[in-house]
Scaffold this active site. Structure first.
Site, mmCIF file in Angstrom:
data_model
loop_
_atom_site.group_PDB
_atom_site.id
_atom_site.type_symbol
_atom_site.label_atom_id
_atom_site.label_comp_id
_atom_site.label_asym_id
_atom_site.label_seq_id
_atom_site.Cartn_x
_atom_site.Cartn_y
_atom_site.Cartn_z
ATOM 1 N N HIS A 82 44.597 -16.031 7.908
ATOM 2 C CA HIS A 82 43.869 -15.835 9.171
ATOM 3 C C HIS A 82 43.390 -14.403 9.200
ATOM 4 O O HIS A 82 42.809 -14.028 10.050
ATOM 5 C CB HIS A 82 44.302 -16.042 10.261
ATOM 6 N N SER A 83 43.396 -13.762 7.974
ATOM 7 C CA SER A 83 43.111 -12.332 7.790
ATOM 8 C C SER A 83 41.450 -11.765 8.036
ATOM 9 O O SER A 83 40.624 -12.335 7.139
ATOM 10 C CB SER A 83 43.684 -11.703 6.329
ATOM 11 N N ASN A 84 41.436 -10.885 8.910
ATOM 12 C CA ASN A 84 39.724 -10.277 8.935
ATOM 13 C C ASN A 84 39.826 -9.388 7.532
ATOM 14 O O ASN A 84 38.748 -9.115 7.130
ATOM 15 C CB ASN A 84 39.742 -9.282 10.229
ATOM 16 N N ALA B 170 40.763 -9.622 4.597
ATOM 17 C CA ALA B 170 40.374 -10.435 3.514
ATOM 18 C C ALA B 170 39.200 -10.560 3.204
ATOM 19 O O ALA B 170 38.463 -10.184 2.257
ATOM 20 C CB ALA B 170 41.304 -11.941 3.569
#
Length: 163
Positions: free
Chosen positions: A89-91, A93
Site C-alpha cells: 500500500h506504499s505511496n 513505491a
C-alpha cells in the site's frame, strides 16, 4: 556542518540548501489554497492548505522534494536500475518509480504482503509506469534476486527502515 543551535536567516538556509546537487523532478512551488468554509466552521483563523498533490509526480506528495536531492546522487554514481522493496500500500513505491522514470532509470518494485490482494488503490497504481518491473513478496524471509538485471547493471537498492 551547522550546529543545531545556530539560527539561520532564510537566505543563509537557502545558501546551504543550494550547495547540494539537485535535479528538477517536481513542479514547484506547489500552491497554497485557502479553505474558507473550514475557516468559517472552525471560527477562524484563516486556514490554508499546501497542495502537495500538485507536484506533478505520480499523484503528488512530499517525496517529490526528497527525490530532487536523492536522484542526482543515484544518477552520478552510475546506477542504471533501482530496486525498491515496499509494502503493497506504499505511496513511496509509486513516487520512487515515477522519480526513476524521470531520470530514465529502470525500476524494479518488490511488493511485500501483496499476494492474493485485490489490485486496487496504491497496489493498482504500483503496476503503472514505463520501464517498471514488479514482483510480489509473500514472506519476508525470502531473498529477492532479480534474474532480469544483467551482470553489467549497477543496481541501487533504496535503503529502507521499515523492513
Amino acid at each position: 556542518f551547522i550546529a543545531m543551535t545556530q539560527n539561520l536567516t532564510r537566505e543563509q538556509l537557502q545558501e546551504h540548501i543550494d550547495r547540494f546537487p539537485r535535479m528538477q523532478i517536481a513542479h514547484l512551488p506547489t500552491p497554497l489554497e485557502e479553505m474558507p468554509r473550514l475557516t468559517e466552521k472552525l471560527g477562524g483563523p484563516n486556514i490554508w492548505i499546501k497542495r502537495e498533490d500538485m507536484t506533478g509526480l505520480a499523484y503528488g506528495g512530499n517525496k517529490a522534494r526528497h527525490y530532487e536531492f536523492e536522484m542526482p546522487h543515484i544518477a552520478d554514481q552510475g546506477y542504471d536500475v533501482m530496486i525498491n522493496i515496499m509494502d503493497y500500500h506504499s505511496n513511496n513505491a509509486r513516487m520512487t518509480g515515477a522519480a526513476a522514470n524521470k531520470i530514465g532509470m529502470r525500476y524494479i518494485l518488490v511488493l511485500k504482503n501483496a499476494a492474493n490482494r485485490v489490485v486496487q488503490g496504491n497496489l493498482l497504481t504500483s503496476h503503472w509506469g514505463k520501464g517498471k518491473q514488479w514482483s510480489y513478496l509473500t514472506n519476508l524471509k525470502k531473498t529477492f534476486s532479480p534474474a532480469s538485471t544483467s551482470q553489467n547493471s549497477k543496481a541501487y537498492n533504496e535503503p529502507q527502515n521499515d523492513l
